[in-house]
Design an enzyme around this catalytic site. Structure first.
Site, PDB file in Angstrom:
ATOM      1  N   ASP A  33     -46.475  66.818  34.499  1.00 44.26           N
ATOM      2  CA  ASP A  33     -45.519  65.746  34.741  1.00 44.26           C
ATOM      3  C   ASP A  33     -44.993  65.791  36.174  1.00 44.26           C
ATOM      4  O   ASP A  33     -45.311  66.696  36.948  1.00 44.26           O
ATOM      5  CB  ASP A  33     -44.391  65.780  33.710  1.00 44.26           C
ATOM      6  CG  ASP A  33     -43.575  67.065  33.730  1.00 44.26           C
ATOM      7  OD1 ASP A  33     -43.493  67.735  34.785  1.00 44.26           O
ATOM      8  OD2 ASP A  33     -42.988  67.398  32.682  1.00 44.26           O
ATOM      9  N   HIS A  54     -42.925  78.082  27.308  1.00 42.63           N
ATOM     10  CA  HIS A  54     -42.787  77.130  28.413  1.00 42.63           C
ATOM     11  C   HIS A  54     -42.841  77.834  29.771  1.00 42.63           C
ATOM     12  O   HIS A  54     -43.494  77.354  30.707  1.00 42.63           O
ATOM     13  CB  HIS A  54     -41.477  76.347  28.256  1.00 42.63           C
ATOM     14  CG  HIS A  54     -41.313  75.244  29.237  1.00 42.63           C
ATOM     15  ND1 HIS A  54     -42.109  74.121  29.247  1.00 42.63           N
ATOM     16  CD2 HIS A  54     -40.440  75.086  30.265  1.00 42.63           C
ATOM     17  CE1 HIS A  54     -41.739  73.326  30.224  1.00 42.63           C
ATOM     18  NE2 HIS A  54     -40.723  73.885  30.859  1.00 42.63           N
ATOM     19  N   TRP A 104     -41.857  68.083  28.277  1.00 37.35           N
ATOM     20  CA  TRP A 104     -42.916  69.060  28.014  1.00 37.35           C
ATOM     21  C   TRP A 104     -44.292  68.448  28.270  1.00 37.35           C
ATOM     22  O   TRP A 104     -45.268  68.733  27.592  1.00 37.35           O
ATOM     23  CB  TRP A 104     -42.813  69.628  26.599  1.00 37.35           C
ATOM     24  CG  TRP A 104     -41.543  70.370  26.406  1.00 37.35           C
ATOM     25  CD1 TRP A 104     -41.294  71.668  26.767  1.00 37.35           C
ATOM     26  CD2 TRP A 104     -40.337  69.874  25.845  1.00 37.35           C
ATOM     27  NE1 TRP A 104     -39.995  71.989  26.475  1.00 37.35           N
ATOM     28  CE2 TRP A 104     -39.375  70.898  25.896  1.00 37.35           C
ATOM     29  CE3 TRP A 104     -39.948  68.643  25.310  1.00 37.35           C
ATOM     30  CZ2 TRP A 104     -38.080  70.749  25.441  1.00 37.35           C
ATOM     31  CZ3 TRP A 104     -38.661  68.495  24.853  1.00 37.35           C
ATOM     32  CH2 TRP A 104     -37.746  69.534  24.920  1.00 37.35           C
ATOM     33  N   HIS A 110     -67.584  75.972  32.477  1.00 27.49           N
ATOM     34  CA  HIS A 110     -67.177  76.439  31.157  1.00 27.49           C
ATOM     35  C   HIS A 110     -66.036  77.444  31.270  1.00 27.49           C
ATOM     36  O   HIS A 110     -66.112  78.384  32.050  1.00 27.49           O
ATOM     37  CB  HIS A 110     -68.383  77.051  30.449  1.00 27.49           C
ATOM     38  CG  HIS A 110     -68.145  77.378  29.021  1.00 27.49           C
ATOM     39  ND1 HIS A 110     -68.788  78.409  28.393  1.00 27.49           N
ATOM     40  CD2 HIS A 110     -67.339  76.823  28.088  1.00 27.49           C
ATOM     41  CE1 HIS A 110     -68.395  78.469  27.138  1.00 27.49           C
ATOM     42  NE2 HIS A 110     -67.510  77.513  26.936  1.00 27.49           N
TER      43      HIS A 110
END
Length: 151
Positions: free
Chosen positions: A28, A98, A121, A20
């Site tokens: 990517d 980002h 992204w 948990h």
């Protein structure tokens, strides 16, 4: 031989160790995985495997209560964002800059799963949850407020 689901031994083992609130990053092909991260590299070639396939298979095996993505995703890759909302409909969605996804979140993750995705992204964090009906469904158990709607 395992019949279905995730066949990659390293990924299966990593999923089995998650608890948990643990964070799993699915990224990517171009993601800068930190040197000391638990890196699970599935990339074979461009888009093999693709991000959505890997996320979908993980979603079938993991309880996800939170999804974090770069703040650019909703505006710069709305198709991915829409897919994420459909696939992880019960999860809370958040965004981060980002640079934080590439840095802070990568260091926080219990494992980083690198796909072959060429997806703008395409770096998604999954926070593990609990199966609320099974966890809190016992007789006499008081359900915490944050899980009441899920039981």
């Amino acid at each position: 031989m395992k019949r279905s689901g995730i066949l990659n031994a390293e990924l299966g083992e990593a999923l089995a160790t998650l608890g948990h609130t643990d964070l799993l990053l699915v990224v990517d092909a171009g993601f800068p995985v930190p040197r000391d991260a638990h890196r699970i590299d599935l990339a074979l070639a461009e888009n093999l495997p693709d991000l959505r396939t890997v996320l979908g298979l993980i979603a079938d095996e993991l309880v996800v209560e939170g999804v974090v993505r770069a703040e650019d995703v909703p505006s710069h890759n709305p198709r991915l964002d829409s897919w994420l909302h459909e696939r992880f409909s019960g999860a809370e969605f958040t965004t981060r800059p980002h640079a934080e996804v590439l840095g802070e979140l990568a260091r926080e993750a219990k494992a980083v799963v690198r796909t072959g995705a060429f997806e703008p992204w395409g770096n998604i964090g999954l926070y593990c949850g609990v199966d609320a009906p099974r966890w809190f469904g016992g007789e006499g158990v008081v359900v915490p407020e944050q899980y009441a709607s899920k039981v």
